[in-house]
Design an enzyme around this catalytic site. Structure first.
Site, PDB file in Angstrom:
ATOM      1  N   LYS A  34       0.834  -1.199   0.000  1.00  0.00           N
ATOM      2  CA  LYS A  34       0.000   0.000   0.000  1.00  0.00           C
ATOM      3  C   LYS A  34       0.870   1.250   0.000  1.00  0.00           C
ATOM      4  CE  LYS A  34      -0.531  -0.155   5.046  1.00  0.00           C
ATOM      5  NZ  LYS A  34      -1.502  -0.185   6.168  1.00  0.00           N
ATOM      6  N   TYR A 256      15.763  30.867   5.023  1.00  0.00           N
ATOM      7  CA  TYR A 256      14.568  31.557   5.489  1.00  0.00           C
ATOM      8  C   TYR A 256      14.588  31.759   6.999  1.00  0.00           C
ATOM      9  CZ  TYR A 256      12.380  30.760   0.930  1.00  0.00           C
ATOM     10  OH  TYR A 256      12.089  30.765  -0.405  1.00  0.00           O
TER      11      TYR A 256
END
Length: 371
Positions: A34, A256
């Site tokens: 999955k 940043y």
């Protein structure tokens, strides 16, 4: 120089499956693929596992993708169907649903004109309290399904541990006792209880199917552990190029928010991977990155397309060098622990713009994007 890519070592995949089969003995193996095979590429991994007993996926579209890719192995739909109109589609494609609610059971029993009868799994809730039928309903539902024209063969009775990654947790014995109670009244039933952690902890040694997920990809299911302690090998090697190197003076900030300021004169390197590629944005200062046989610390904030590492005042790296974010030299379990998450999340979050290179041993056998 290249942005992020991942080498997928198919030799390691087969090694891990062999290790799992040794651990499992004569039990059948349901390989859990999955979430895009935990980020490793659903169709390609399934095609590689030609001798697997069955494949497990979570969603209908994953199962149909595998059939469309020519995968012929039995497929088990772990969450079952979501609406009645999906039942004929699953029957036509020979996909085996897991039934975990009375509503699903009734929809299957009432379905008309299916193209063929289906094999089914029944999930019983033994204490996880997410999905699964109550213990008192299992015998009745099993009998109904076994007698239905829409069902072929013996339904598999499955359950799921809540605490298998902590083998000594008392909840495990509670669940095993409840599961034993459920299957005791169904002596002909086929059984499945063990995920990766339960398999390697030998928590459910007496049942017919095991369901390895994380261990198939070379990752330890135990907190603080690494795959090599279980004789597993990492399948994914996530990498990116060093695309910039520059001198930073003491007191200068990087990235940043000026989140990191150089405590001394040093060199920094920019690696072409970021949260847009699935690298965790919340990775803290000091998260290790492997370059040329040495670990370097992440500094500054993770950006969408790049991260910054401190190369030190006596820098030896070169432009174009390859950085390993996790893989054979830097265990994903260790990166996950540093970041404050689990390996599942790191692997499953690898973005679709990250190219996957499928490698057989040391030879590139295929190149493709995440499917």
């Amino acid at each position: 120089m290249r942005p992020a890519w991942a080498d997928i070592d198919l030799g390691a995949l087969h090694h891990n499956l062999k290790t799992i089969r040794t651990q499992a003995g004569k039990k059948r193996v349901l390989a859990i693929l999955k979430a895009n095979a935990y980020g490793h590429g659903l169709s390609r991994i399934a095609q590689e596992l030609q001798d697997i007993d069955a494949i497990g996926v979570a969603r209908v579209d994953e199962a149909l993708q595998l059939r469309n890719a020519g995968v012929t192995q039995p497929i088990v739909l772990l969450e079952g169907f979501f609406e009645a109109k999906q039942i004929p589609v699953l029957a036509a494609s020979n996909i085996q649903p897991v039934l975990h609610t009375k509503h699903q059971v009734n929809q299957l029993l009432q379905a008309d004109n299916l193209p063929q009868a289906m094999r089914v799994w029944i999930k019983v809730d033994t204490g996880m309290h997410r999905l699964g039928l109550n213990l008192e309903d299992v015998e009745r539902v099993y009998t109904q399904l076994k007698g239905s024209r829409n069902v072929v063969g013996e339904p598999v009775i499955m359950s799921h541990f809540a605490c298998a990654d902590e083998p000594a947790h008392p909840q495990n014995q509670v669940q095993l006792a409840r599961y034993a109670q459920a299957v005791k009244v169904l002596p002909e039933s086929v059984t499945s209880m063990a995920n990766s952690a339960a398999l390697f902890a030998s928590l459910a040694p007496d049942y017919d199917w095991v369901r390895p997920g994380l261990s198939l990809y070379g990752i330890s299911p135990f907190p603080g552990g690494v795959g090599r302690e279980l004789a597993l090998q990492p399948v994914m090697n996530l990498q990116a190029s060093l695309i910039s190197i520059r001198k930073i003076n003491q007191g200068e900030s990087v990235g940043y928010g000026a989140a990191w300021t150089a405590p001394h004169d040093t060199w920094i390197g920019i690696v072409a991977i970021g949260y847009g590629d699935g690298y965790p944005r919340h990775a803290p200062q000091g998260t290790p990155v492997w370059i040329n046989g040495k670990e370097y610390p992440l500094v500054g904030r993770v950006a969408m397309d790049m991260i910054t590492v401190e190369l030190g005042p006596h820098m030896s790296a070169q432009l174009g060098d390859t950085a390993q974010l996790w893989g054979p030299d830097l265990a994903v379990e260790r990166v996950a622990e540093t970041v404050g998450t689990i390996p599942y999340e790191l692997l499953c979050n690898v973005a679709r713009r990250v190219n996957l290179h499928y490698i057989d041993g040391h030879d590139v056998s295929g190149l493709g994007e995440v499917s």
